[in-house]
Design a protein around this motif. Structure first.
Motif, PDB file in Angstrom:
ATOM      1  N   VAL A  97      46.351  50.747   3.622  1.00 53.02           N
ATOM      2  CA  VAL A  97      46.752  50.632   4.930  1.00 53.02           C
ATOM      3  C   VAL A  97      47.740  49.562   5.112  1.00 53.02           C
ATOM      4  O   VAL A  97      47.440  48.295   4.943  1.00 53.02           O
ATOM      5  CB  VAL A  97      45.451  50.410   5.701  1.00 53.02           C
ATOM      6  N   SER A  98      48.819  49.515   6.070  1.00 57.13           N
ATOM      7  CA  SER A  98      49.536  48.628   6.594  1.00 57.13           C
ATOM      8  C   SER A  98      49.363  48.191   8.012  1.00 57.13           C
ATOM      9  O   SER A  98      49.807  47.179   8.326  1.00 57.13           O
ATOM     10  CB  SER A  98      51.019  49.051   6.107  1.00 57.13           C
ATOM     11  N   VAL A 115      47.299  47.352  -2.049  1.00 57.58           N
ATOM     12  CA  VAL A 115      48.698  47.706  -1.992  1.00 57.58           C
ATOM     13  C   VAL A 115      49.480  48.212  -0.891  1.00 57.58           C
ATOM     14  O   VAL A 115      50.655  48.074  -0.725  1.00 57.58           O
ATOM     15  CB  VAL A 115      48.649  49.128  -2.858  1.00 57.58           C
ATOM     16  N   GLY A 116      49.008  48.250   0.480  1.00 53.62           N
ATOM     17  CA  GLY A 116      49.630  48.395   1.597  1.00 53.62           C
ATOM     18  C   GLY A 116      50.010  47.087   1.981  1.00 53.62           C
ATOM     19  O   GLY A 116      49.594  45.987   1.774  1.00 53.62           O
ATOM     20  N   VAL A 147      55.277  60.126  10.290  1.00 55.27           N
ATOM     21  CA  VAL A 147      54.549  59.415   9.205  1.00 55.27           C
ATOM     22  C   VAL A 147      53.699  58.264   9.999  1.00 55.27           C
ATOM     23  O   VAL A 147      52.577  57.936   9.675  1.00 55.27           O
ATOM     24  CB  VAL A 147      55.382  58.577   8.382  1.00 55.27           C
ATOM     25  N   CYS A 161      58.721  57.543   1.765  1.00 54.92           N
ATOM     26  CA  CYS A 161      57.393  56.800   1.250  1.00 54.92           C
ATOM     27  C   CYS A 161      57.434  55.714   2.687  1.00 54.92           C
ATOM     28  O   CYS A 161      58.580  55.486   3.231  1.00 54.92           O
ATOM     29  CB  CYS A 161      57.714  55.736   0.128  1.00 54.92           C
ATOM     30  N   HIS A 162      56.123  55.371   3.020  1.00 56.56           N
ATOM     31  CA  HIS A 162      56.055  54.453   4.018  1.00 56.56           C
ATOM     32  C   HIS A 162      57.123  53.173   4.166  1.00 56.56           C
ATOM     33  O   HIS A 162      57.492  52.589   5.072  1.00 56.56           O
ATOM     34  CB  HIS A 162      54.735  54.014   4.524  1.00 56.56           C
ATOM     35  N   LEU A 180      49.980  57.510  -0.425  1.00 57.42           N
ATOM     36  CA  LEU A 180      49.466  56.685  -1.417  1.00 57.42           C
ATOM     37  C   LEU A 180      47.947  57.387  -1.726  1.00 57.42           C
ATOM     38  O   LEU A 180      47.558  57.451  -2.533  1.00 57.42           O
ATOM     39  CB  LEU A 180      49.564  55.269  -1.243  1.00 57.42           C
ATOM     40  N   GLY A 204      42.418  54.423   3.531  1.00 57.20           N
ATOM     41  CA  GLY A 204      43.555  55.034   4.133  1.00 57.20           C
ATOM     42  C   GLY A 204      44.153  56.271   3.467  1.00 57.20           C
ATOM     43  O   GLY A 204      44.509  56.291   2.166  1.00 57.20           O
ATOM     44  N   SER A 228      48.678  44.875  -6.048  1.00 55.08           N
ATOM     45  CA  SER A 228      49.370  45.453  -7.074  1.00 55.08           C
ATOM     46  C   SER A 228      50.595  46.162  -6.749  1.00 55.08           C
ATOM     47  O   SER A 228      50.924  46.673  -5.643  1.00 55.08           O
ATOM     48  CB  SER A 228      48.658  46.634  -7.672  1.00 55.08           C
ATOM     49  N   ASP A 229      51.735  46.147  -7.428  1.00 54.77           N
ATOM     50  CA  ASP A 229      53.027  46.654  -7.078  1.00 54.77           C
ATOM     51  C   ASP A 229      53.583  47.704  -8.124  1.00 54.77           C
ATOM     52  O   ASP A 229      53.426  47.373  -9.402  1.00 54.77           O
ATOM     53  CB  ASP A 229      54.188  45.557  -7.503  1.00 54.77           C
ATOM     54  N   TRP A 266      59.968  43.666   6.970  1.00 52.31           N
ATOM     55  CA  TRP A 266      59.650  42.656   6.026  1.00 52.31           C
ATOM     56  C   TRP A 266      60.826  41.556   5.539  1.00 52.31           C
ATOM     57  O   TRP A 266      60.833  40.938   5.088  1.00 52.31           O
ATOM     58  CB  TRP A 266      59.600  43.140   4.397  1.00 52.31           C
ATOM     59  N   HIS A 279      40.554  55.970   9.108  1.00 52.42           N
ATOM     60  CA  HIS A 279      40.277  55.458  10.501  1.00 52.42           C
ATOM     61  C   HIS A 279      39.802  56.463  11.414  1.00 52.42           C
ATOM     62  O   HIS A 279      39.196  55.927  12.520  1.00 52.42           O
ATOM     63  CB  HIS A 279      41.579  54.523  10.819  1.00 52.42           C
ATOM     64  N   SER A 282      50.571  59.074  11.637  1.00 54.29           N
ATOM     65  CA  SER A 282      49.604  59.457  10.541  1.00 54.29           C
ATOM     66  C   SER A 282      49.392  61.144  10.627  1.00 54.29           C
ATOM     67  O   SER A 282      48.597  61.725  10.274  1.00 54.29           O
ATOM     68  CB  SER A 282      48.259  59.078  10.605  1.00 54.29           C
ATOM     69  N   ARG A 323      52.787  64.094   2.141  1.00 57.33           N
ATOM     70  CA  ARG A 323      53.934  63.314   1.860  1.00 57.33           C
ATOM     71  C   ARG A 323      55.196  64.359   2.468  1.00 57.33           C
ATOM     72  O   ARG A 323      55.093  65.404   1.898  1.00 57.33           O
ATOM     73  CB  ARG A 323      54.328  63.209   0.442  1.00 57.33           C
ATOM     74  N   ILE A 341      44.323  45.556   9.558  1.00 59.99           N
ATOM     75  CA  ILE A 341      42.776  45.643   9.647  1.00 59.99           C
ATOM     76  C   ILE A 341      42.317  44.352   9.114  1.00 59.99           C
ATOM     77  O   ILE A 341      42.832  43.815   8.406  1.00 59.99           O
ATOM     78  CB  ILE A 341      42.544  46.862   8.706  1.00 59.99           C
TER      79      ILE A 341
END
Ligand code: NAP
Ligand code: ZN
Length: 360
Positions: free
Chosen positions: A258-259, A280-281, A343, A54-55, A199, A195, A304-305, A65, A219, A346, A351, A262
């Protein structure tokens, strides 16, 4: 096994665990051996067969983070087979096909836990890796050959879902299923997925299966054919300025995966009156929001988590019913560092899943 005693080595469980871990922030992952705890009376010991990348694993390994701890064994898209069970386990038996997602315990008492929203437990959520369990031990994730988890936090993988392509459902799948259900994606609803990554591609499949009219906002134009194959009705490249004019006031629901940084205000402008954009990103930096983007259409911006245990099982059963799995590229664990780079650029459709047999 009938007693409430811990499972011993003779019952098929050894605590020695092989894995790949990041020794420090931004360091490449390398082989790492450690001990899992012996299963307690309500624990299930799982031989891990597959784990998705996962990213979030990359954000955590790079400490993007903050608060990451090392050595870190990432991985929260885990599938495998039950190897041993504690004496009081009632939900699973040896040989069952199972999964583990982003958390492995919670306080079990707060309002959120009582409602099956364990992912929002504010008291003692135990994340699958880069966290601490209730005994204060660091948790280690699925880039490993075994894991020991309380039975209430283990999912059942339906028989018709292969364990490799089902692994990403444990995070990517539930992270999109939960908001799509919560905001009533279905017939008559126009849904945009921003994105088309791990996900996003699950979002397209699930929203299509729910009966929504699905658009992909990507994108570039590279993934246009894929988007249609995955179930999208429409595809738009956000690199084209006309896209934002053409799609103004178009969508009931936008899920933004998207993380990268943007401008969310541009996307809010694509919502109808009363529409919602769900984030969610998780970008590293704060994104500024103009009040006007919300006020002019009574629009909502939400987040949302993942999803709770009950909803994750519901999602797995939904995917089994609709024969939905992730589009995956299987790799041996030795290629995990190259996979991370792909990843980030892109360059994955859609996955990476690590075959844990490669650890041997
Ligand atoms: P991913 O596979 O890397 O997909 C991200 C997608 O973002 C890419 O495929 C790409 O799609 C788009 N993108 C990448 N760079 C971009 C750029 N410069 N400009 C615009 N778009 C760009 O990642 P993922 O595993 O799906 O995870 C996405 C995010 O969700 C991460 O931040 C992850 O930590 C987070 N996450 C959140 C939850 C949750 O519960 N909320 C759960 C899991 C993951 P296109 O090529 O189509 O533009
Ligand atoms: Zn994840």
């Amino acid at each position: 096994m009938t007693s409430a005693e811990p499972v011993s080595e003779q019952d098929g469980f050894t605590s020695q665990t092989l894995s790949y871990a990041a020794p420090g922030a931004k360091a490449p992952l390398s082989p790492y051996a450690f001990e899992r705890h012996v299963p307690r009376e309500h624990d299930v010991a799982i031989d891990i067969q597959y784990c998705g990348i996962c990213h979030t694993d990359i954000h955590q390994v790079r400490d993007e983070w903050g608060g990451s701890t090392f050595p870190m064994v990432p991985g929260h898209e885990i599938t495998g087979v039950v190897r041993a069970i504690g004496g009081k386990v009632s939900k699973f038996k040896v040989g069952d096909r199972v999964g583990v997602g982003c958390f492995v315990d919670s306080c079990r008492k707060c309002a959120q836990c009582q409602q099956g929203l364990e992912q929002y437990c504010m008291v003692a959520l135990v994340v699958t890796y880069n966290g601490r369990d209730h005994d204060g031990r660091p948790t280690q994730g699925g880039y490993s050959n075994k894991i020991v988890v309380n039975e209430n936090y283990v999912l059942r993988i339906p028989d018709n879902l292969p364990l490799d392509a089902a692994a990403p459902l444990l995070c990517a799948g539930i992270t999109l299923y939960s908001p799509l259900k919560h905001w009533d994606a279905g017939p008559g609803k126009k849904v945009a997925i921003v994105g088309l990554g791990g996900l996003g591609h699950m979002g397209v499949k699930i929203a299509h299966a729910l009966g929504a009219e699905v658009s992909v906002l990507s994108h570039s134009l590279h993934k246009q054919l894929d988007a249609k194959r995955l179930g999208a009705d429409h595809f738009y490249a956000t690199s084209s300025p006309e896209t934002f004019q053409k799609l103004a006031l178009c969508f009931d629901l936008i899920i933004n995966t998207v993380s990268a940084e943007i401008d969310w205000n541009h996307y809010l402008g694509l919502l109808k009156v009363d529409g919602t954009m769900v984030v969610v990103g998780a970008p590293e930096k704060r994104i500024p929001i103009s009040a006007i983007s919300l006020i002019t259409g009574r629009r909502s911006l939400s987040g949302s988590d993942i999803g709770g245990i009950r909803e994750t099982q519901e999602m797995l059963d939904f995917c089994a019913q609709h024969r939905l799995t992730s589009d995956i590229e299987i790799i041996p664990v030795q290629q995990v560092n190259q996979a991370y780079e792909r990843v980030l650029s892109s360059d994955v459709r859609y996955r990476f899943v690590i075959d844990m047999a490669s650890l041997a």
